[in-house]
Write a protein that holds these residues in place. Sequence first.
Motif, short mmCIF file in Angstrom:
data_model
loop_
_atom_site.label_atom_id
_atom_site.label_comp_id
_atom_site.label_asym_id
_atom_site.label_seq_id
_atom_site.Cartn_x
_atom_site.Cartn_y
_atom_site.Cartn_z
N GLN A 93 42.32 42.64 55.57
CA GLN A 93 41.75 43.25 54.44
C GLN A 93 42.48 43.55 53.28
OE1 GLN A 93 37.96 43.10 54.17
NE2 GLN A 93 39.01 43.70 51.82
N ASN A 94 43.79 44.24 53.86
CA ASN A 94 44.78 44.57 52.73
C ASN A 94 45.32 43.52 52.11
OD1 ASN A 94 46.37 46.69 51.34
ND2 ASN A 94 47.84 45.83 52.42
N ALA A 95 45.51 42.47 52.77
CA ALA A 95 46.25 41.16 52.29
C ALA A 95 45.33 40.43 51.39
CB ALA A 95 46.76 40.23 53.42
N ARG A 96 43.80 40.54 51.67
CA ARG A 96 43.09 39.85 50.91
C ARG A 96 42.83 40.71 49.58
NH1 ARG A 96 38.14 40.43 53.98
NH2 ARG A 96 39.25 39.23 55.57
N ASP A 97 42.66 42.04 49.79
CA ASP A 97 42.60 42.79 48.61
C ASP A 97 43.82 42.64 47.63
OD1 ASP A 97 40.11 43.66 49.43
OD2 ASP A 97 40.96 45.68 50.23
N ASN A 98 44.92 42.37 48.25
CA ASN A 98 46.22 42.37 47.24
C ASN A 98 46.53 40.89 47.05
OD1 ASN A 98 46.41 45.38 46.86
ND2 ASN A 98 47.21 45.27 49.09
N MET A 99 45.94 39.92 47.30
CA MET A 99 46.00 38.58 47.12
C MET A 99 46.02 38.35 45.55
SD MET A 99 44.13 35.28 48.76
CE MET A 99 43.05 35.14 47.72
N SER A 100 46.91 37.50 45.14
CA SER A 100 47.11 37.06 43.88
C SER A 100 46.03 35.97 43.42
CB SER A 100 48.41 36.46 43.37
OG SER A 100 48.84 35.41 44.25
N VAL A 101 45.68 35.98 42.13
CA VAL A 101 44.45 35.09 41.87
C VAL A 101 45.20 33.88 41.58
CG1 VAL A 101 42.99 34.34 39.72
CG2 VAL A 101 43.34 36.89 40.56
N ILE A 102 44.50 32.75 42.20
CA ILE A 102 44.94 31.32 42.10
C ILE A 102 44.90 30.88 40.47
CG2 ILE A 102 44.54 28.75 42.59
CD1 ILE A 102 43.19 30.19 45.12
N PRO A 103 46.03 30.51 39.95
CA PRO A 103 45.77 29.95 38.56
C PRO A 103 45.17 28.65 38.25
CG PRO A 103 48.17 30.57 39.25
CD PRO A 103 47.22 30.54 40.46
N PRO A 104 44.08 28.63 37.48
CA PRO A 104 43.23 27.37 37.68
C PRO A 104 43.98 26.07 37.34
CG PRO A 104 42.61 29.15 36.19
CD PRO A 104 43.71 29.83 36.38
N GLU A 105 45.18 25.96 36.68
CA GLU A 105 45.87 24.87 36.38
C GLU A 105 46.43 24.19 37.79
OE1 GLU A 105 48.45 28.48 35.35
OE2 GLU A 105 46.44 27.61 34.54
N GLN A 106 46.46 24.98 38.82
CA GLN A 106 47.01 24.72 39.89
C GLN A 106 45.84 24.00 40.71
OE1 GLN A 106 48.55 27.96 42.58
NE2 GLN A 106 50.40 27.87 41.42
N LEU A 107 44.62 23.98 40.43
CA LEU A 107 43.47 23.69 40.93
C LEU A 107 43.17 22.29 40.43
CD1 LEU A 107 41.16 26.44 41.10
CD2 LEU A 107 42.38 25.58 43.36
N ASP A 108 42.76 21.35 41.15
CA ASP A 108 42.39 19.89 40.88
C ASP A 108 40.86 19.84 40.18
OD1 ASP A 108 42.65 17.30 40.03
OD2 ASP A 108 42.62 16.59 42.13
N CYS A 109 40.76 20.54 39.24
CA CYS A 109 39.22 20.86 38.63
C CYS A 109 38.82 19.44 38.23
CB CYS A 109 39.17 21.85 37.62
SG CYS A 109 39.52 23.47 38.41
N ILE A 110 37.50 19.22 38.26
CA ILE A 110 36.74 17.90 37.94
C ILE A 110 36.67 18.06 36.44
CG2 ILE A 110 34.61 16.65 38.01
CD1 ILE A 110 34.63 17.89 40.91
N LYS A 111 36.99 17.06 35.80
CA LYS A 111 37.06 16.87 34.37
C LYS A 111 36.20 15.66 33.92
CE LYS A 111 41.56 19.42 33.72
NZ LYS A 111 41.73 19.63 34.96
#
Length: 164
Positions: A93-111
Amino acid sequence: MTVIFEKLSRRGAISWRKKDNILIIEEYFAILKLAEGRDGFLKFLNQVATWQNNILIQEAYAARCLTVETEAVRKAQRKFALLTKADIQRIRQNARDNMSVIPPEQLDCIKEFDIFVVRASAPSAQDATEESGLLLALGHYDGEKVEMAMYDEVKHNLINSNDD
Protein backbone atom coordinates in the motif's frame (compact mmCIF):
# COMPACT_ATOMS: atom_id res chain seq x y z
CA MET A 1 -18.56 7.67 -21.00
CA THR A 2 -16.46 4.53 -20.59
CA VAL A 3 -19.42 2.65 -19.15
CA ILE A 4 -21.50 3.54 -22.19
CA PHE A 5 -18.74 2.40 -24.55
CA GLU A 6 -18.33 -0.85 -22.65
CA LYS A 7 -22.08 -1.49 -22.98
CA LEU A 8 -21.98 -0.68 -26.70
CA SER A 9 -19.06 -3.07 -27.07
CA ARG A 10 -20.81 -5.88 -25.16
CA ARG A 11 -23.90 -5.45 -27.33
CA GLY A 12 -21.88 -5.58 -30.55
CA ALA A 13 -22.56 -2.02 -31.73
CA ILE A 14 -18.82 -1.28 -31.63
CA SER A 15 -15.72 -3.35 -31.21
CA TRP A 16 -12.05 -2.45 -30.82
CA ARG A 17 -9.35 -4.58 -32.40
CA LYS A 18 -6.38 -3.75 -30.22
CA LYS A 19 -3.67 -5.49 -32.25
CA ASP A 20 -4.06 -3.12 -35.21
CA ASN A 21 -6.10 -0.22 -33.77
CA ILE A 22 -9.30 -0.75 -35.70
CA LEU A 23 -12.72 0.45 -34.62
CA ILE A 24 -15.42 -1.86 -35.94
CA ILE A 25 -18.88 -0.31 -36.05
CA GLU A 26 -22.09 -2.20 -36.78
CA GLU A 27 -23.91 -0.63 -39.73
CA TYR A 28 -27.04 0.60 -37.94
CA PHE A 29 -25.02 2.21 -35.17
CA ALA A 30 -22.75 3.79 -37.80
CA ILE A 31 -25.81 5.22 -39.55
CA LEU A 32 -27.00 6.71 -36.24
CA LYS A 33 -23.61 8.28 -35.57
CA LEU A 34 -23.23 9.58 -39.11
CA ALA A 35 -26.71 11.12 -38.89
CA GLU A 36 -25.33 13.40 -36.16
CA GLY A 37 -23.33 15.17 -38.86
CA ARG A 38 -19.63 15.72 -39.29
CA ASP A 39 -19.10 17.33 -35.87
CA GLY A 40 -21.15 14.67 -34.09
CA PHE A 41 -19.24 11.85 -35.78
CA LEU A 42 -15.87 13.48 -35.00
CA LYS A 43 -16.95 13.88 -31.38
CA PHE A 44 -17.84 10.18 -31.29
CA LEU A 45 -14.43 9.23 -32.73
CA ASN A 46 -12.67 11.42 -30.15
CA GLN A 47 -14.65 9.66 -27.45
CA VAL A 48 -13.57 6.27 -28.86
CA ALA A 49 -9.93 7.38 -28.67
CA THR A 50 -10.46 8.57 -25.09
CA TRP A 51 -12.14 5.26 -24.18
CA GLN A 52 -9.25 3.22 -25.55
CA ASN A 53 -6.60 5.54 -24.07
CA ASN A 54 -8.30 5.19 -20.70
CA ILE A 55 -7.95 1.41 -21.01
CA LEU A 56 -4.26 1.79 -21.94
CA ILE A 57 -3.65 4.06 -18.95
CA GLN A 58 -5.41 1.64 -16.58
CA GLU A 59 -3.36 -1.28 -17.92
CA ALA A 60 -0.10 0.70 -17.61
CA TYR A 61 -1.01 1.77 -14.07
CA ALA A 62 -1.82 -1.81 -13.04
CA ALA A 63 1.46 -3.07 -14.50
CA ARG A 64 3.40 -0.25 -12.81
CA CYS A 65 1.68 -0.98 -9.46
CA LEU A 66 2.61 -4.63 -9.68
CA THR A 67 6.25 -3.83 -10.47
CA VAL A 68 6.60 -1.16 -7.77
CA GLU A 69 4.84 -3.23 -5.10
CA THR A 70 6.85 -6.37 -5.92
CA GLU A 71 10.14 -4.48 -5.77
CA ALA A 72 9.20 -2.83 -2.45
CA VAL A 73 8.29 -6.20 -0.88
CA ARG A 74 11.49 -7.84 -2.17
CA LYS A 75 13.58 -4.99 -0.80
CA ALA A 76 11.87 -5.28 2.59
CA GLN A 77 12.33 -9.06 2.62
CA ARG A 78 16.06 -8.68 1.95
CA LYS A 79 16.29 -6.21 4.82
CA PHE A 80 14.00 -7.87 7.38
CA ALA A 81 13.74 -11.48 6.12
CA LEU A 82 10.54 -12.40 7.98
CA LEU A 83 7.42 -10.39 7.10
CA THR A 84 3.84 -11.06 8.09
CA LYS A 85 0.95 -10.79 5.62
CA ALA A 86 0.00 -7.52 7.30
CA ASP A 87 3.56 -6.20 6.81
CA ILE A 88 3.49 -7.13 3.14
CA GLN A 89 0.10 -5.48 2.68
CA ARG A 90 1.35 -2.28 4.39
CA ILE A 91 4.49 -2.25 2.23
CA ARG A 92 2.45 -2.76 -0.93
CA GLN A 93 0.00 0.00 0.00
CA ASN A 94 2.82 2.40 0.87
CA ALA A 95 4.58 1.64 -2.44
CA ARG A 96 1.33 2.25 -4.34
CA ASP A 97 0.67 5.50 -2.46
CA ASN A 98 4.17 6.81 -3.20
CA MET A 99 4.32 5.59 -6.77
CA SER A 100 5.24 8.24 -9.31
CA VAL A 101 2.79 9.18 -12.05
CA ILE A 102 3.44 7.67 -15.46
CA PRO A 103 4.28 10.49 -17.89
CA PRO A 104 1.73 10.42 -20.74
CA GLU A 105 4.48 10.63 -23.35
CA GLN A 106 5.74 7.22 -22.18
CA LEU A 107 2.41 5.65 -23.10
CA ASP A 108 1.60 4.62 -26.63
CA CYS A 109 -1.69 6.52 -26.69
CA ILE A 110 -4.05 6.15 -29.61
CA LYS A 111 -3.94 9.19 -31.82
CA GLU A 112 -5.31 7.64 -34.99
CA PHE A 113 -7.09 4.48 -36.05
CA ASP A 114 -8.85 2.76 -38.89
CA ILE A 115 -12.60 2.29 -39.05
CA PHE A 116 -14.51 -0.69 -40.44
CA VAL A 117 -18.28 -0.54 -40.82
CA VAL A 118 -19.74 -4.05 -40.94
CA ARG A 119 -23.13 -5.42 -41.85
CA ALA A 120 -25.60 -5.97 -39.04
CA SER A 121 -25.87 -9.58 -40.15
CA ALA A 122 -22.20 -10.28 -39.40
CA PRO A 123 -22.08 -13.10 -36.84
CA SER A 124 -19.00 -11.52 -35.26
CA ALA A 125 -16.57 -8.71 -35.90
CA GLN A 126 -13.90 -11.27 -36.80
CA ASP A 127 -16.13 -12.63 -39.58
CA ALA A 128 -16.59 -9.19 -41.12
CA THR A 129 -13.84 -9.33 -43.71
CA GLU A 130 -13.51 -8.30 -47.32
CA GLU A 131 -13.86 -11.93 -48.41
CA SER A 132 -17.06 -12.55 -46.46
CA GLY A 133 -18.86 -9.59 -48.03
CA LEU A 134 -19.79 -8.27 -44.62
CA LEU A 135 -17.49 -5.23 -44.76
CA LEU A 136 -19.44 -2.16 -45.90
CA ALA A 137 -17.11 0.80 -45.45
CA LEU A 138 -13.56 1.66 -44.53
CA GLY A 139 -12.21 4.77 -42.95
CA HIS A 140 -9.31 6.37 -41.19
CA TYR A 141 -9.35 8.89 -38.34
CA ASP A 142 -6.15 10.84 -37.70
CA GLY A 143 -7.25 12.69 -34.59
CA GLU A 144 -8.58 15.68 -36.50
CA LYS A 145 -10.31 14.50 -39.64
CA VAL A 146 -11.96 11.36 -40.85
CA GLU A 147 -11.95 9.89 -44.32
CA MET A 148 -14.51 7.23 -45.20
CA ALA A 149 -15.34 5.28 -48.34
CA MET A 150 -17.71 2.49 -49.19
CA TYR A 151 -15.76 -0.75 -49.49
CA ASP A 152 -17.22 -1.55 -52.93
CA GLU A 153 -15.91 1.82 -54.20
CA VAL A 154 -12.31 1.24 -53.06
CA LYS A 155 -12.13 -2.55 -53.31
CA HIS A 156 -10.43 -2.49 -56.72
CA ASN A 157 -7.71 -0.08 -55.51
CA LEU A 158 -7.08 -2.09 -52.35
CA ILE A 159 -6.82 -5.39 -54.18
CA ASN A 160 -4.46 -3.94 -56.80
CA SER A 161 -2.26 -2.24 -54.18
CA ASN A 162 -1.82 -5.60 -52.40
CA ASP A 163 -0.48 -7.16 -55.61
CA ASP A 164 2.54 -4.82 -55.71
